[in-house]
Design a protein around this motif. Structure first.
Motif, PDB file in Angstrom:
ATOM      1  N   CYS A 174       0.842  -1.188   0.000  1.00  0.00           N
ATOM      2  CA  CYS A 174       0.000   0.000   0.000  1.00  0.00           C
ATOM      3  C   CYS A 174       0.885   1.247   0.000  1.00  0.00           C
ATOM      4  CB  CYS A 174      -0.916  -0.007   1.218  1.00  0.00           C
ATOM      5  SG  CYS A 174      -1.829  -1.561   1.423  1.00  0.00           S
ATOM      6  N   LEU A 175       0.264   2.405  -0.119  1.00  0.00           N
ATOM      7  CA  LEU A 175       1.018   3.653  -0.158  1.00  0.00           C
ATOM      8  C   LEU A 175       0.370   4.654   0.784  1.00  0.00           C
ATOM      9  CD1 LEU A 175       3.341   5.267  -1.460  1.00  0.00           C
ATOM     10  CD2 LEU A 175       1.726   6.020  -3.214  1.00  0.00           C
ATOM     11  N   LEU A 176       1.190   5.268   1.633  1.00  0.00           N
ATOM     12  CA  LEU A 176       0.731   6.276   2.578  1.00  0.00           C
ATOM     13  C   LEU A 176       1.218   7.645   2.120  1.00  0.00           C
ATOM     14  CD1 LEU A 176      -0.762   6.555   5.340  1.00  0.00           C
ATOM     15  CD2 LEU A 176       1.496   6.502   6.416  1.00  0.00           C
ATOM     16  N   ILE A 177       0.276   8.587   1.982  1.00  0.00           N
ATOM     17  CA  ILE A 177       0.593   9.943   1.551  1.00  0.00           C
ATOM     18  C   ILE A 177       0.436  10.869   2.743  1.00  0.00           C
ATOM     19  CG2 ILE A 177       0.021  11.815  -0.024  1.00  0.00           C
ATOM     20  CD1 ILE A 177      -1.279   9.734  -1.857  1.00  0.00           C
ATOM     21  N   GLU A 178       1.520  11.486   3.148  1.00  0.00           N
ATOM     22  CA  GLU A 178       1.524  12.450   4.244  1.00  0.00           C
ATOM     23  C   GLU A 178       1.597  13.841   3.626  1.00  0.00           C
ATOM     24  OE1 GLU A 178       4.230  13.342   8.256  1.00  0.00           O
ATOM     25  OE2 GLU A 178       4.976  12.008   6.678  1.00  0.00           O
ATOM     26  N   ASN A 179       0.485  14.560   3.673  1.00  0.00           N
ATOM     27  CA  ASN A 179       0.397  15.828   2.957  1.00  0.00           C
ATOM     28  C   ASN A 179      -0.393  16.835   3.797  1.00  0.00           C
ATOM     29  OD1 ASN A 179       0.674  17.729   0.939  1.00  0.00           O
ATOM     30  ND2 ASN A 179      -0.942  16.892  -0.348  1.00  0.00           N
ATOM     31  N   GLY A 180       0.308  17.745   4.452  1.00  0.00           N
ATOM     32  CA  GLY A 180      -0.350  18.725   5.307  1.00  0.00           C
ATOM     33  C   GLY A 180      -1.062  18.033   6.456  1.00  0.00           C
ATOM     34  N   ASP A 181      -2.361  18.325   6.607  1.00  0.00           N
ATOM     35  CA  ASP A 181      -3.123  17.707   7.691  1.00  0.00           C
ATOM     36  C   ASP A 181      -3.774  16.402   7.269  1.00  0.00           C
ATOM     37  OD1 ASP A 181      -4.990  18.758   5.969  1.00  0.00           O
ATOM     38  OD2 ASP A 181      -6.159  19.792   7.507  1.00  0.00           O
ATOM     39  N   LYS A 182      -3.463  15.915   6.068  1.00  0.00           N
ATOM     40  CA  LYS A 182      -4.034  14.659   5.586  1.00  0.00           C
ATOM     41  C   LYS A 182      -3.006  13.530   5.639  1.00  0.00           C
ATOM     42  CE  LYS A 182      -7.811  16.160   2.576  1.00  0.00           C
ATOM     43  NZ  LYS A 182      -8.832  15.460   3.385  1.00  0.00           N
ATOM     44  N   LEU A 183      -3.489  12.365   6.035  1.00  0.00           N
ATOM     45  CA  LEU A 183      -2.692  11.151   6.002  1.00  0.00           C
ATOM     46  C   LEU A 183      -3.536  10.114   5.263  1.00  0.00           C
ATOM     47  CD1 LEU A 183       0.075  10.179   7.063  1.00  0.00           C
ATOM     48  CD2 LEU A 183      -1.121   9.213   9.031  1.00  0.00           C
ATOM     49  N   ILE A 184      -3.208   9.906   3.990  1.00  0.00           N
ATOM     50  CA  ILE A 184      -4.051   9.146   3.068  1.00  0.00           C
ATOM     51  C   ILE A 184      -3.412   7.793   2.797  1.00  0.00           C
ATOM     52  CG2 ILE A 184      -5.154   9.126   0.800  1.00  0.00           C
ATOM     53  CD1 ILE A 184      -4.631  12.228   0.758  1.00  0.00           C
ATOM     54  N   LEU A 185      -4.154   6.736   3.073  1.00  0.00           N
ATOM     55  CA  LEU A 185      -3.691   5.380   2.780  1.00  0.00           C
ATOM     56  C   LEU A 185      -4.377   4.888   1.517  1.00  0.00           C
ATOM     57  CD1 LEU A 185      -2.064   2.867   3.764  1.00  0.00           C
ATOM     58  CD2 LEU A 185      -4.186   2.118   4.881  1.00  0.00           C
ATOM     59  N   ILE A 186      -3.575   4.445   0.550  1.00  0.00           N
ATOM     60  CA  ILE A 186      -4.124   3.860  -0.673  1.00  0.00           C
ATOM     61  C   ILE A 186      -4.110   2.345  -0.541  1.00  0.00           C
ATOM     62  CG2 ILE A 186      -3.891   3.653  -3.172  1.00  0.00           C
ATOM     63  CD1 ILE A 186      -2.508   6.344  -3.188  1.00  0.00           C
ATOM     64  N   ASP A 187      -5.305   1.753  -0.525  1.00  0.00           N
ATOM     65  CA  ASP A 187      -5.549   0.331  -0.342  1.00  0.00           C
ATOM     66  C   ASP A 187      -5.106  -0.143   1.042  1.00  0.00           C
ATOM     67  OD1 ASP A 187      -6.909   0.105  -2.694  1.00  0.00           O
ATOM     68  OD2 ASP A 187      -5.361  -0.997  -3.774  1.00  0.00           O
ATOM     69  N   SER A 188      -5.518  -1.367   1.405  1.00  0.00           N
ATOM     70  CA  SER A 188      -5.331  -1.798   2.796  1.00  0.00           C
ATOM     71  C   SER A 188      -4.987  -3.278   2.949  1.00  0.00           C
ATOM     72  CB  SER A 188      -6.614  -1.509   3.589  1.00  0.00           C
ATOM     73  OG  SER A 188      -7.686  -2.310   3.116  1.00  0.00           O
ATOM     74  N   GLY A 189      -4.785  -3.996   1.846  1.00  0.00           N
ATOM     75  CA  GLY A 189      -4.515  -5.421   1.942  1.00  0.00           C
ATOM     76  C   GLY A 189      -5.751  -6.220   2.322  1.00  0.00           C
ATOM     77  N   MET A 190      -5.536  -7.501   2.653  1.00  0.00           N
ATOM     78  CA  MET A 190      -6.638  -8.417   2.948  1.00  0.00           C
ATOM     79  C   MET A 190      -7.263  -8.218   4.316  1.00  0.00           C
ATOM     80  SD  MET A 190      -5.530 -12.186   1.679  1.00  0.00           S
ATOM     81  CE  MET A 190      -4.982 -12.560   0.022  1.00  0.00           C
ATOM     82  N   GLY A 191      -6.513  -7.647   5.266  1.00  0.00           N
ATOM     83  CA  GLY A 191      -6.977  -7.636   6.641  1.00  0.00           C
ATOM     84  C   GLY A 191      -6.777  -9.002   7.281  1.00  0.00           C
ATOM     85  N   ASP A 192      -7.360  -9.181   8.484  1.00  0.00           N
ATOM     86  CA  ASP A 192      -7.128 -10.440   9.210  1.00  0.00           C
ATOM     87  C   ASP A 192      -8.408 -11.070   9.755  1.00  0.00           C
ATOM     88  OD1 ASP A 192      -7.785  -8.699  11.247  1.00  0.00           O
ATOM     89  OD2 ASP A 192      -5.843  -8.793  12.251  1.00  0.00           O
ATOM     90  N   LYS A 193      -9.567 -10.647   9.262  1.00  0.00           N
ATOM     91  CA  LYS A 193     -10.816 -11.131   9.859  1.00  0.00           C
ATOM     92  C   LYS A 193     -11.367 -12.401   9.210  1.00  0.00           C
ATOM     93  CE  LYS A 193     -13.726  -8.061   7.034  1.00  0.00           C
ATOM     94  NZ  LYS A 193     -12.556  -7.487   6.326  1.00  0.00           N
ATOM     95  N   GLN A 194     -10.799 -12.809   8.081  1.00  0.00           N
ATOM     96  CA  GLN A 194     -11.321 -14.000   7.410  1.00  0.00           C
ATOM     97  C   GLN A 194     -10.901 -15.271   8.152  1.00  0.00           C
ATOM     98  OE1 GLN A 194     -13.471 -13.504   5.073  1.00  0.00           O
ATOM     99  NE2 GLN A 194     -13.094 -11.303   4.883  1.00  0.00           N
ATOM    100  N   SER A 195     -11.502 -16.372   7.788  1.00  0.00           N
ATOM    101  CA  SER A 195     -11.244 -17.640   8.457  1.00  0.00           C
ATOM    102  C   SER A 195      -9.886 -18.217   8.068  1.00  0.00           C
ATOM    103  CB  SER A 195     -12.334 -18.649   8.093  1.00  0.00           C
ATOM    104  OG  SER A 195     -12.245 -18.999   6.718  1.00  0.00           O
ATOM    105  N   GLU A 196      -9.433 -19.155   8.872  1.00  0.00           N
ATOM    106  CA  GLU A 196      -8.181 -19.851   8.558  1.00  0.00           C
ATOM    107  C   GLU A 196      -8.297 -20.578   7.230  1.00  0.00           C
ATOM    108  OE1 GLU A 196      -5.300 -23.324  10.525  1.00  0.00           O
ATOM    109  OE2 GLU A 196      -6.819 -22.313  11.745  1.00  0.00           O
ATOM    110  N   LYS A 197      -9.465 -21.129   6.967  1.00  0.00           N
ATOM    111  CA  LYS A 197      -9.694 -21.812   5.693  1.00  0.00           C
ATOM    112  C   LYS A 197      -9.550 -20.851   4.526  1.00  0.00           C
ATOM    113  CE  LYS A 197     -13.176 -24.506   3.160  1.00  0.00           C
ATOM    114  NZ  LYS A 197     -14.553 -25.083   3.214  1.00  0.00           N
TER     115      LYS A 197
END
Length: 286
Positions: free
Chosen positions: A45-68
Motif C-alpha cells: 500500500c502507499l501512505l501519503i503524508e500531505n499537510g493535515d491529511k494522512l491518506i492510505l491507498i488500499d489496505s490489503g486483505m486484513g485479518d478477519k477472514q477464516s483460517e480456511k
C-alpha cells in the motif's frame, strides 16, 4: 509531501490465473512458481503524508477472514499493516482518508475488522473517510458471478453502514484531478468497473499507483493480462495507452502486487514498451 510504502502482507496466487493465456514457459522467467504453480504476490500500500491529511491507498486483505479462507492464499512473511505503519511512526487511528482502488478483497479487506466481541464488524480506521466511486460501488454490491468471490459483503457493507463512505466526484473523463484528495485518478475498466489509479505529483516526479492494471514487472508485455480481468481485451487497450504515456512522460510506477520489485520506469523499444529501470521505494521517496 512525504510518501511511505506500507506492507500489508504477502500471499500467493496461481501463476496461470495471473497470466491468462500466456504459457508458463514464458511468464515463469519473471515470476517463478513453486511446486503448486503459485507465485509470490505482495499487498504493498502507499501512505501519503500531505499537510493535515494522512491518506492510505488500499489496505490489503486484513485479518478477519477464516483460517480456511487464508489457506487458499498461502500467506507468507511477517509483513502486516499495523507493524508497517508503526515503523513509519503512525497508527491506524492517525489515518484521515483511505482510498480504495477497487473493492476486491485483497485491496480493501483491511478497512473492516471484527469488533471487540467478534459479534459484528467495525472500521479499522475509525477516524478516516473511506473513498470509492459510485459506479464501482454499485458494481461491487451487486456482483456478477465472475467476481462474486472477490467482492465480499463483510468488506463492503460495513463501510456504508459506518457513515464514512465517500465517493470521488467524477465526470465522464477517463482521467481527472480529485479536489478531495489532491491527486489525479485514472479510471480503468478492463480489470473491473471503474478501478482507480492514483497519479501523484511528488517533487519532480509522477508516481502512479498501479493496482491491478500492471500487477508485476512480468505483466509489461501487452498480451500478459490476468485471467481475473472481466474485460481482457479492454485491458489490452488500456494498458497499451497507459504504458505508452508512462514511457513518454517518464512516470514512476508503484507496483502494489510485485513482491520483489517496488517501483519501475518503462521505455519505448522496437518490441513495444519494456522495462527501463527498477527502484526501491527508498531510492525514490528518501
Amino acid at each position: 509531501m512525504n510518501l511511505h510504502p506500507i506492507k500489508a502482507g504477502n500471499f500467493k496466487l496461481d501463476g496461470g490465473a495471473m497470466f491468462g493465456v500466456v504459457p508458463k514457459t514464458l511468464w515463469q522467467k519473471t515470476n517463478p512458481a513453486d511446486n503448486n504453480n503459485l507465485i509470490d504476490i505482495a499487498a504493498r500500500c502507499l501512505l501519503i503524508e500531505n499537510g493535515d491529511k494522512l491518506i492510505l491507498i488500499d489496505s490489503g486483505m486484513g485479518d478477519k477472514q477464516s483460517e480456511k479462507f487464508f489457506g487458499y492464499y498461502s500467506l507468507w512473511g511477517d509483513d502486516n499493516l499495523d507493524a508497517s505503519l508503526k515503523a513509519k511512526g503512525f497508527h491506524r487511528d492517525d489515518i484521515t482518508d483511505v482510498f480504495i482502488t477497487h473493492l476486491h478483497f485483497d485491496h480493501c479487506g483491511g478497512v473492516v475488522q471484527w469488533n471487540d466481541s467478534r459479534t459484528g464488524y467495525e472500521l479499522a480506521f475509525k477516524n478516516a473517510k473511506i473513498w470509492s466511486n459510485k459506479e464501482h460501488w454499485q458494481w461491487a454490491v451487486a456482483p456478477n458471478a465472475r467476481e462474486k468471490a472477490s467482492f465480499l459483503k463483510e468488506n463492503i457493507l460495513p463501510i456504508e453502514e459506518s457513515g464514512h463512505l465517500n465517493f470521488i466526484s467524477r465526470t465522464d473523463a477517463t482521467f481527472q484531478k480529485t479536489s478531495e484528495l489532491g491527486f489525479g485518478v485514472l479510471f480503468a475498466n478492463g480489470h473491473t468497473e471503474k478501478q482507480m489509479l492514483p497519479h501523484i505529483a511528488y517533487k519532480d516526479k509522477t508516481i502512479v499507483f498501479m493496482a491491478d492494471l500492471l500487477p508485476t514487472v512480468g505483466h509489461i508485455p501487452l498480451p500478459y493480462v490476468m485471467g481475473y480481468d472481466t474485460r481482457p481485451l479492454l485491458t489490452l487497450d488500456e494498458k497499451k495507452l497507459f504504458l505508452e504515456n508512462a514511457a513518454t512522460h517518464g512516470w514512476y510506477l508503484f507496483l502494489e502486487h510485485d513482491a520483489h520489485n517496488e517501483i519501475i520506469t518503462v521505455q519505448h523499444t522496437e518490441k513495444g514498451v519494456r522495462l527501463k529501470e527498477i527502484f526501491t521505494c527508498n531510492d525514490i521517496f528518501n
